[in-house]
Enzyme design. Structure first.
Site, mmCIF file in Angstrom:
data_model
loop_
_atom_site.group_PDB
_atom_site.id
_atom_site.type_symbol
_atom_site.label_atom_id
_atom_site.label_comp_id
_atom_site.label_asym_id
_atom_site.label_seq_id
_atom_site.Cartn_x
_atom_site.Cartn_y
_atom_site.Cartn_z
ATOM 1 N N SER A 137 8.835 -3.442 -1.930
ATOM 2 C CA SER A 137 7.893 -2.461 -2.452
ATOM 3 C C SER A 137 8.589 -1.361 -3.245
ATOM 4 C CB SER A 137 7.083 -1.853 -1.305
ATOM 5 O OG SER A 137 7.886 -0.982 -0.568
ATOM 6 N N LYS B 268 2.314 5.635 2.802
ATOM 7 C CA LYS B 268 3.285 6.048 1.791
ATOM 8 C C LYS B 268 2.792 7.264 1.033
ATOM 9 C CE LYS B 268 5.545 1.611 1.226
ATOM 10 N NZ LYS B 268 5.496 0.309 0.550
#
Lengths: 819, 278
Positions: free
Chosen positions: A668, A711
């Site tokens: 990611s 996140k």
């Protein structure tokens, strides 16, 4: 060519709210119908199929995440199926009169087992009462005496006759200590040796001859004694048997007519009758007037190791009926959930008792296992627990394959102990096993155990999430209602339910889906109920649910807080404003004991002249997993493909997660790494008030990642702690927009224009946001327009390639390596 | 009240038989209760000694029916061993009850020796029979002879007494009866089971006697059951003993002189111990 700037997402896109107005109820107290199992249509179909098909091997494995309600669901389906199924029979163990160590199993209709046990107990009590009274009766005693006397009389008459004959000849029969002897008498006294010596030779010889003749006769009589005794004993035994048979017959006839339909029971009852007749002595101990033999036997018994009472009670055990499985009072098939599936708890065991220092056992000590109790019905087991118990898995497979339950002592099977044990007759097994376990167990068993696929043909795969449509939300509301009732919680207001639905989406990590992880939902409800109680309210409100979530986060937030603190104190260097070249804020997700949170992380890149490799420092030191390494290799592919298709890629770049002291994995961060690399290549600074997440492919498309909510919140929390500037934000893959279920704080900040979330499709979109420069699209010849970011990258790569070529041809300006 | 005819010496004939063990037990309890001296007598049967001395004497073994030469020394040794065992048994029983004892071993014809010793005793206790050849002999020859020849009180003891069974005693108010009652009370001390047979046709008399006997027993902290017998005939005594399942019958009644012949007939029917008070 200019590309349009990516728009920040609207607050409504950041978290999909659930409108309480769509619920028709006010509080969950208005909902009465119990919740169906939510969102498990596939698993339900599988379970119904598995339960419906009565063939061997169609046992069930319910697989899914822990806490997803598999057991509740399977139990619920089983309960429905079991109620409609026939009640299985009772099973009893009885003594095997031919081979005592192999007890017989008797099958009886439900409830008849205990009846038989009671009947046999009553029968035995009657027998034990009636036999002594029969043998004590005058009638019997008279017959017995007659037999005894007829034999004794015969002996005694013979002896008396002999004595009389001796007397006629002036010879007496004397009783010595150990025998009998004949002696000549004179005047009633034995002749003295002197008188005897004075007799003539003829007289003495005559006496001698008489004594010898008498002695021979005496020996003949005495030799007959054992034979006569035996005959007498036999006659008495025959008499005993005859009388006992007549006494027992009516008692047994009654039972035999009761159990006339069960041939096994009849066979057993007949064996009991015969055995009682063979062991009449155990039922009756003569008090008086017994013959010498019986006395001797009695004596021997008393001298034996066991006291007479203990011996006889142990003896009567053999007539008992050990009801192993009692299905009386049951309606339908049994469902047994064995929580501790040890070998013995599953297959049953033969217990032993210590007697006189020895371990002994008999069929009354056979104890049923879960297989016995569930026979004819369903057995529910936790796969992990089952596999953890030594030999349990093998034994249950063996039972299912052989379709019988064979009780064997584990110690004996392994040859560890050798003590007296039993081999009970195996009982036929007709059972469905439902194993419940996590997915990996199912796949592992499937792969590693060749028997598994044969025995567990039905897999019920429980979904982790379900669509968040109207039905889904309705089902969720019912689930809340049911869980509240089951857990004795206050009713939930529809606004609270709406909040729970939202959290369900957050758990699923998807605005369009709901988590089916009922355990987590139940935990949330219980905690919300607690806070509601603390607040002194009667109905749980949305704020209570929020309070529960916040409190949970606070309780688990120590590490998260410490990490943020480290950033705020500049121990960990992370910028949230300004610009820098070759440096970017990546986002990672940390999972600590079931609690996940996002953490910003600085990624930096440096480039120099080289042979076209991108060095992943994490990988060099074995601190990255394969996915991360793959992501970095893709970068090289992208760079080469886009900018250096026609010439060598003449750079050497290094990439690192700064201040990372533990491992890292996942791809990611690959888009962030790419941005940092490009920034370093183009020598163009990028904004530090933005953080980036998303993986990238070789064509520069940004792809979806996991944990997007955590996140974003991770970066938001840091920015908020330093004070929101209004320009800060996060770049996320556009594909992840559907996953957004952000905390209300983030949503509010975005609404106030204080924070931004940018959905990004391509690297170029990201570059434009991060540098404020257009990325630039290649024209037909593959060159980029001036003033675009890509142009700078291409130029720099061209430069590097030229330098590389000049070095390679030896025309280097001064032989120095480029910086 | 009771004319106490003191018993100072009790003679008990002991050999190795079960009956003599029972006799010994009865003798010890009587001697203890009556403060009498216990004299044990073991007779070495001279007939056996003589037989062993005859040439080619043999016995037929009971277990194997095998003929076996008799050895003089062996017979003598066996007899000495029996005497020693009898002495030890007497000593042990007497020590326990703290009774003074004497023990004599004589050699002779058993019956004659016992009767000779009986002359010096106030009470003679014998087994009903020694080791019988057949079951039908319920009375041994020595016991039979003692019935007629012993002038004083005599007790014939059955082998293996059944201790839980009662002691029965006849009572007619006479001094002899009181003496009989005294012995009965002594024997029943352990079991507390005593039945008094009141020999009278008059119920009022029976009630009076019963009260007297009860008072006397009360002083000894003993109790009894009572039964009225109109006449002490053989048949009535037999019925009374059988009905009560009596272990011992004690007869001391002037109205029932009990000639030896009656006693023999009684013992032919009854299996119990019998004591005659004279």
């Amino acid at each position: 060519m200019m590309m349009p700037q990516v728009k920040s997402l609207s607050p409504a896109e950041l978290a999909r709210r659930c409108d309480p107005a769509q619920f028709s109820f006010e509080t969950t107290a208005d909902l009465n119908a119990p919740a169906p199992i939510v969102g498990q249509a596939r698993a339900e179909t599988a379970v119904r199929f598995g339960l419906g098909i009565r063939q061997d091997g169609y046992n069930l494995f319910a697989l899914g995440t822990k806490g997803s309600g598999k057991q509740t669901a399977v139990s619920q389906y089983l309960t429905q199926a079991a109620a409609a199924a026939p009640t299985p029979p009772d099973w009893c163990y009885v003594y095997n009169f031919d081979q005592a160590h192999k007890p017989h199993a008797l099958q009886l209709p439900p409830g008849t087992g205990t009846q038989l046990r009671q009947d046999v107990d009553n029968l035995l009590n009657e027998v034990r009462a009636i036999i002594p009274s029969t043998f004590e009766s005058e009638d019997y005693q008279a017959q017995r005496r007659a037999i005894q006397e007829s034999f004794q009389q015969e002996q005694e008459e013979a002896l008396e006759a002999l004595q009389a004959r001796a007397q006629e000849q002036d010879i007496a029969l004397l009783r010595m200590q150990t025998g009998l002897a004949f002696a000549p008498i004179k005047d009633g006294e034995v002749i003295s040796p002197e008188d005897f010596q004075e007799m003539s030779e003829e007289e003495r010889t005559e006496i001698q001859q008489k004594v010898e003749a008498l002695q021979e006769e005496l020996q003949r009589i005495m030799l007959q004694v054992p034979q006569l005794n035996r005959q007498g004993r036999e006659q008495i035994e025959a008499l005993d048997r005859e009388i006992a048979t007549a006494t027992l017959k009516p008692l047994f006839a009654e039972l035999e007519s009761t159990y006339a339909d069960f041939s096994d029971v009849l066979t057993h009852l007949r064996a009991v009758q015969t055995d009682i007749l063979d062991n009449l002595a155990a039922f009756y101990t003569p008090q008086n007037g017994q013959n010498a033999l019986q006395q001797a036997l009695q004596q021997a018994g008393q001298d034996g190791a066991l006291s007479k009472a203990a011996q006889s009670e142990a003896f009567f055990n053999r007539y008992q009926v050990n009801v192993l499985v009692d299905n009386g009072g049951r309606d339908g098939a049994p469902i047994v959930h064995e929580n501790h599936p040890t070998y013995q708890n599953l297959l049953g065991r033969v217990e032993q008792v210590a007697r006189m220092g020895a371990l002994i056992t008999d069929f009354t000590l056979i104890k049923a296992g879960a297989l016995h109790r569930a026979n004819g019905g369903y057995l529910l087991l936790d796969a992990r627990k089952l596999l953890l118990q030594p030999y349990a898995w093998e034994s249950i497979k063996r039972a299912l394959q052989a379709q019988e339950i064979r009780i064997e002592s584990l110690g004996q099977t392994l040859g560890l102990i050798s003590t007296v044990s039993l081999e009970p007759e195996p009982i036929p097994l007709d059972l469905k096993v439902a194993l419940i376990g996590e997915r990996y167990l199912y796949y592992m068993l499937y792969q590693l155990d060749p028997d598994f696929a044969e025995l567990f043909k039905v897999a019920a795969d429980f979904a982790d999430e379900m669509p968040r449509d109207d039905d889904g939300k309705e089902a969720y509301a019912r689930l809340v209602s049911t869980l509240a009732q089951q857990n004795d919680l206050r009713p939930f207001h529809r606004q609270a339910v709406a909040r729970v639905v939202e959290h369900g989406s957050r758990l699923a990590g998807d605005a369009q889906r709901l988590s089916t992880h009922t355990q987590q939902i139940a935990d949330l409800l219980r905690e919300a109920n607690y806070w509601c109680g603390e607040a002194g309210r009667g109905v749980v409100q949305a704020e209570d649910v929020q309070q529960a979530l916040d409190a949970h986060q606070y309780r688990n937030g120590r590490i998260q807080e410490r990490m943020q603190e480290a950033v705020l104190r500049d121990t960990i260097l992370i910028d949230t404003d300004g610009e820098a070249t070759g440096q970017i804020n990546g986002l990672a997700v940390l999972q600590v004991g079931g609690y996940a949170f996002g953490k910003p992380s600085r990624i930096s890149a440096r480039v120099r002249l080289g042979k076209g490799e991108v060095v992943d420092i994490e990988r060099k030191v074995d601190m990255s997993g394969p996915f991360h390494s793959k992501g970095v290799l893709i970068l090289t592919g992208f760079l080469g493909g886009r900018y250096a298709a026609e010439r060598p890629l003449s750079l050497s770049a290094s990439l690192v997660f700064e201040q990372s002291y533990s491992g890292i994995d996942g791809d990611s961060a690959s888009s962030a790494e790419l941005y940092a690399l490009l920034s370093a290549l183009a020598e163009t600074p990028i904004r530090q008030d933005l953080a980036v997440t998303g993986s990238v492919n070789q064509h520069g498309q940004v792809q979806a990642i996991g944990g997007v909510n955590e996140k974003i919140e991770g970066f938001f929390n840091l920015c908020r702690a330093r004070g929101l500037t209004g320009s800060q934000g996060v770049l996320i893959p556009a594909a992840n927009v559907k996953n957004l279920m952000l905390h209300q704080d983030v949503v509010d900040a975005v609404a106030a224009g204080q924070f931004h979330v940018y959905p990004v499709h391509t690297v170029d979109e990201g570059i434009a946001l991060l540098t404020g420069m257009p990325a630039g699209a290649a024209d037909a010849s593959g060159s980029y327009p001036d003033g675009t970011f890509n142009h700078r990258v291409a130029c720099r790569l061209h430069e590097l390639a030229e330098k590389q070529r000049s070095f390679a041809s030896g025309n280097g300006e001064d032989g120095e390596a480029p910086a | 009240m009771a004319a106490e005819h003191t018993i100072r010496r009790i003679l008990v004939a002991v050999d190795a038989s079960a009956a003599s063990v029972a006799a010994l037990e009865a003798a010890v309890s009587l001697a203890s209760d009556l403060d009498a001296e216990l004299v044990g007598l073991f007779v070495e049967d001279v007939n056996l000694v003589r037989l062993a001395e005859l040439p080619a004497a043999q016995q037929v073994r009971l277990i194997s029916a095998r003929a076996q030469p008799l050895d003089r020394d062996h017979v003598a040794q066996t007899l000495r061993g029996q005497a020693a065992r009898a002495r030890r048994a007497l000593q042990a029983a007497a020590d326990e009850a703290d009774v003074p004892t004497e023990f004599h071993v004589v050699r002779g014809q058993v019956t004659a020796a016992v009767l000779a010793a009986a002359a010096e005793a106030d009470l003679v206790i014998l087994g009903r029979r020694a080791r019988p050849l057949t079951r039908r002999h319920r009375l041994g020859s020595t016991a039979r002879a003692a019935l007629t020849a012993v002038p004083r009180s005599l007790m014939l003891v059955r082998p293996r007494p059944i201790s839980q069974r009662p002691v029965l005693v006849t009572f007619d108010g006479s001094p002899l009866s009181w003496r009989a009652l005294r012995k009965a009370a002594a024997l029943a001390q352990a079991t507390h089971r005593l039945q008094v047979l009141l020999i009278t046709e008059v119920p009022a008399q029976a009630a009076k006697w019963q009260a007297e006997v009860a008072d006397w027993l009360e002083a000894r902290t003993q109790q009894a059951s009572y039964r009225q017998l109109p006449r002490a005939t053989l048949a009535q005594l037999v019925t009374a003993v059988q009905r009560a399942k009596g272990d011992v019958l004690i007869i001391g009644s002037e109205r029932l002189p009990v000639p030896a012949e009656t006693a023999v007939r009684l013992l032919a029917v009854l299996d119990c111990s019998l004591m005659l008070i004279r």
